[in-house]
Write an enzyme that holds these catalytic residues in place. Structure first.
Site, PDB file in Angstrom:
ATOM      1  N   ASP A  34       0.835  -1.198   0.000  1.00  0.00           N
ATOM      2  CA  ASP A  34       0.000   0.000   0.000  1.00  0.00           C
ATOM      3  C   ASP A  34       0.878   1.260   0.000  1.00  0.00           C
ATOM      4  O   ASP A  34       1.865   1.335   0.738  1.00  0.00           O
ATOM      5  CB  ASP A  34      -0.866  -0.019   1.264  1.00  0.00           C
ATOM      6  N   GLU A  58       1.921  -0.595  -5.022  1.00  0.00           N
ATOM      7  CA  GLU A  58       0.933   0.416  -5.396  1.00  0.00           C
ATOM      8  C   GLU A  58       1.687   1.737  -5.391  1.00  0.00           C
ATOM      9  O   GLU A  58       1.923   2.326  -4.332  1.00  0.00           O
ATOM     10  CB  GLU A  58      -0.226   0.484  -4.393  1.00  0.00           C
TER      11      GLU A  58
HETATM   12  C1  NOJ Z   1      -4.364   2.954  -1.020  1.00  0.00           C
HETATM   13  C2  NOJ Z   1      -5.504   2.030  -0.746  1.00  0.00           C
HETATM   14  O1  NOJ Z   1      -5.812   1.328  -1.920  1.00  0.00           O
HETATM   15  C3  NOJ Z   1      -6.636   2.900  -0.266  1.00  0.00           C
HETATM   16  O2  NOJ Z   1      -7.850   2.198  -0.189  1.00  0.00           O
HETATM   17  C4  NOJ Z   1      -6.252   3.498   1.062  1.00  0.00           C
HETATM   18  O3  NOJ Z   1      -7.259   4.394   1.474  1.00  0.00           O
HETATM   19  C5  NOJ Z   1      -4.931   4.272   0.957  1.00  0.00           C
HETATM   20  N1  NOJ Z   1      -3.944   3.551   0.217  1.00  0.00           N
HETATM   21  C6  NOJ Z   1      -4.377   4.585   2.324  1.00  0.00           C
HETATM   22  O4  NOJ Z   1      -3.892   3.425   2.940  1.00  0.00           O
END
Ligand code: NOJ
Length: 539
Positions: free
Chosen positions: A203, A272
C-alpha cells in the site's frame, strides 16, 4: 528451460474483504466467507487472489489503518480462519497475496499509543513523524501538506506537537528514517511468509520516504483538475510532491527483495505506486527490487483507441528496459468501476467487457477487481450511507460506490452476500442487482461471468503457445485499437485482439473466425460492432 515464476502471467483477483462474502451475518465480509467461495474463484479460472487488509484495525479507512500487523481483526476472523483459508486456496491451486500497509499504522497501534504517552523528542515519538508547529505558539501545522483525503496532513496532540498523516488522522505516517521501522516491517513480512502467503501488495509504496526538511508544496499551481488517480493529481503535480517517490524508498524495497528471495516458491510483492512516468514505475521493478508494480495507465484512460495505444506503448517502454513483466489494471477499490467510467449503461458494460478481453490477451499479469466479472457498475451511494473517510474529510464523494457487497444469488438484498435477513454494510441496489448476481449469470451463455470464464480458460490454453512480444496493428481506422501477440515459436499461431472504440462497425473478415468475442452479436457478417472486441488467430 528458463524458470518462469508463477506471477509473471498470473491473473490475480482482488478481494475487497469487507464486501466479498459475509459468513456470520454481521453485514461485513470475512475470511470464512472467502473460504466458502474459493471454489467459485477456482472455477472462474484466476491464478491468484489479493486480499485487502484484514488485520486488527479500528477501520478508520476500512482496514488500511492497522493496529496489529500480526493478527486478524475479529470482524474478519482469526489467525486460525486465515490459515484454513490459505490452506484451502492452495489446495485449489490458487496463490494468495496479502496487503501490507507500511506507510502508516492506525492511531490505535501500540507504537502510536506509546508515542502519545511519551514526551516530544523521545524514541517513541521518533517512530512516527512528530514536529513542532509554526507560528508564535506553534499553533499552525509544521508545513502546508494536505491529506490525500482532504484537509491538513497534520493533527496536533495535547502537548502541542503535531503528527503527520498523509491520509486520515487515524493513519499516522511512520518515520522510515528510524531503523526500528524497517526492522519491524521485515519481521512482519516474515510472519506472513512463514504462514505461507505467496506475496504482498504494498500500500502507498511510493510514500514511505519524505524529502529532507519536509518542505512546503506549491499546491495552487499544481493541482490537476481531471486526473482519476486517488491522489487526484496530474503527473506534474505528482512529480513535485516532497512525499511521493523519494529516492530513499528504493532502499526499503531492495531489503524486501532479499527477504522474499530467502523463501522458496517465487514469493513476490507488487507496489501500489502512483508515480508520474514510465521511468519512475520502472525503478520499483528493477531486478533487485520488487517483482511487479501496478500499472495504472489503463485505469486512467478513457474509452479511446488512441489512449489505449498510448497505454500499451508506455507500459512496455516502462518494463522492457528492466526486464520486468507488465501488469494491467482496469479497476480497483479506489476508483470508479470500469463500466461507469466508460460511459455507464449498456454501452459502458459492453465497453468494460471489451476492455477486459484486451487486457486478458496481453502478456504479463492482469488484476481483476471483484465484481468486474459480473459487469457491476458504480453505485450512487446516498450521503447518509457513505462511510469512506475521503467523503468524511471533504475529499470528494468517496469510494463507497465501487465497494458495494457482491450479489451472489436471490432476488433481494443481501443477495447471498450474507445469511438471509442480514444487512450489508453498504446497501445493494435491489432492482438493478437482481439480474447481475452470480446465480443469475451462471448458466447464461451471454453473461459477463460466462465471458470472463471463457476468456480465462482460453488464456490458459493459449498461453503456452504465446510469446511476450506485442505489436500494435494498424487496421486503417483511428478508432480501432488492435494488437498482435507473437507466438512462442514462429510455427505456432499468434493472437490478434481488435477493439472497436468507434461508432460504426468495422470489417474483420480478413482475420477469419474469432476465437472469442466480448458479447453476443459482437461479430456478424465479418464486422466487429462498436463497443466490442474479438480475439482472432493470426497466421
Ligand atoms: C491505497 C488504498 O488502496 C486505499 O484504499 C487506502 O485508502 C490508501 N492507500 C491509504 O492506505
Amino acid at each position: 528451460m528458463t524458470h518462469v515464476p508463477w506471477w509473471r502471467h498470473a491473473v490475480c483477483y482482488q478481494i475487497y474483504v469487507r464486501s466479498f462474502a459475509d459468513s456470520d451475518g454481521d453485514g461485513i465480509g470475512d475470511l470464512a466467507g472467502i473460504t466458502d467461495r474459493l471454489p467459485y474463484l477456482a472455477e472462474l479460472g484466476v491464478d491468484a487472489l489479493w486480499l485487502t487488509p484484514f488485520y486488527r484495525s479500528p477501520q478508520a479507512d476500512h482496514g488500511y489503518d492497522v493496529a496489529d500487523y500480526r493478527d486478524v481483526d475479529p470482524l474478519f476472523g482469526s489467525l486460525d480462519t486465515f490459515d484454513a483459508m490459505l490452506a484451502r486456496a492452495h489446495e485449489l491451486g490458487l496463490k494468495m497475496i496479502v496487503d501490507i500497509v507500511p506507510n502508516h499504522s492506525s492511531d490505535q497501534h501500540e507504537w502510536f499509543q506509546a508515542a502519545l504517552a511519551a514526551a516530544p523528542g523521545s524514541p517513541e515519538r521518533d517512530r512516527y513523524v512528530f514536529r513542532a508547529g509554526r507560528g508564535p505558539d506553534g499553533g499552525k501545522p509544521p508545513n502546508n501538506w494536505q491529506s490525500v483525503f482532504g484537509g491538513p496532513a497534520w493533527t496536533q496532540v495535547d502537548d502541542g506537537q503535531w503528527f503527520l498523516h498523509l491520509f486520515d488522522a487515524g493513519q499516522p505516517d511512520f518515520n522510515w528514517e528510524n531503523p526500528a521501522v524497517g526492522d519491524e516491517f521485515e519481521s512482519i513480512l516474515r510472519f506472513w511468509l512463514d504462514r505461507g502467503v505467496d506475496g504482498f501488495r504494498i500500500d502507498v509504496a511510493h510514500g514511505l520516504a519524505k524529502a529532507p526538511g519536509l518542505p512546503d508544496v506549491e499546491y495552487e499551481t499544481l493541482r490537476g483538475a481531471d486526473d482519476l488517480s486517488p491522489t487526484g493529481l496530474s503527473a506534474e503535480a505528482l512529480a513535485a510532491r516532497p512525499y511521493w517517490d523519494q529516492p530513499a524508498v528504493h532502499e526499503v524495497y531492495q531489503r524486501w527483495h532479499r527477504v522474499l528471495r530467502s523463501y522458496e516458491g517465487d514469493r513476490m510483492a507488487i507496489a501500489e505506486a502512483w508515480v508520474p512516468t514510465a521511468e519512475a514505475i520502472a525503478r520499483y521493478v528493477r531486478p533487485d527490487e520488487l517483482q511487479q508494480a501496478f500499472n495504472f495507465l489503463w485505469l486512467q484512460a478513457d474509452w479511446s483507441a488512441a489512449q489505449f495505444r498510448t497505454v500499451l506503448v508506455d507500459t512496455f517502454a516502462a518494463v522492457e528496459p528492466v526486464d520486468a513483466s507488465p501488469t494491467w489494471v482496469l479497476a480497483n477499490h479506489d476508483v470508479i468501476r470500469a463500466a461507469t467510467r466508460y460511459g455507464g449503461g449498456p454501452a459502458g458494460v459492453s465497453r468494460a467487457r471489451a476492455a477486459a478481453l484486451a487486457m486478458l490477451a496481453l502478456p504479463g499479469s492482469a488484476y481483476v477487481y471483484q465484481g468486474d466479472e459480473l459487469g457491476l457498475s458504480q453505485v450512487d451511494v446516498a450521503e447518509s450511507d457513505r462511510q469512506d473517510p475521503t467523503w468524511r474529510r471533504g475529499g470528494g464523494v468517496g469510494r463507497d460506490g465501487c465497494r458495494i457487497p457482491i450479489p451472489w444469488a436471490g432476488d433481494e438484498p443481501p443477495f447471498g452476500f450474507g445469511p438471509a435477513g442480514s444487512v450489508p454494510w453498504l446497501p445493494q441496489p435491489a432492482s438493478v442487482w437482481e439480474n447481475l448476481s452470480v446465480a443469475s449469470q451462471d448458466d447464461d451463455p451471454d453473461s459477463t461471468l460466462t465471458l470472463y470464464r471463457s476468456a480465462l480458460q482460453q488464456r490458459r490454453s493459449l498461453l503456452p503457445h504465446l510469446g511476450d512480444r506485442v505489436t500494435l496493428v494498424d487496421r486503417g481506422d483511428a478508432d480501432v485499437f488492435a494488437f498482435a501477440r507473437a507466438a512462442a515459436t514462429p510455427d505456432q499461431p499468434a493472437l490478434v485482439c481488435v477493439v472497436n472504440c468507434g461508432v460504426a462497425a468495422v470489417p474483420v473478415d480478413d482475420l477469419g473466425e474469432p476465437i472469442l468475442t466480448s458479447g453476443p452479436g459482437a461479430v456478424s457478417d465479418g464486422e466487429l460492432a462498436p463497443d466490442a472486441a474479438g480475439w482472432f488467430r493470426a497466421g
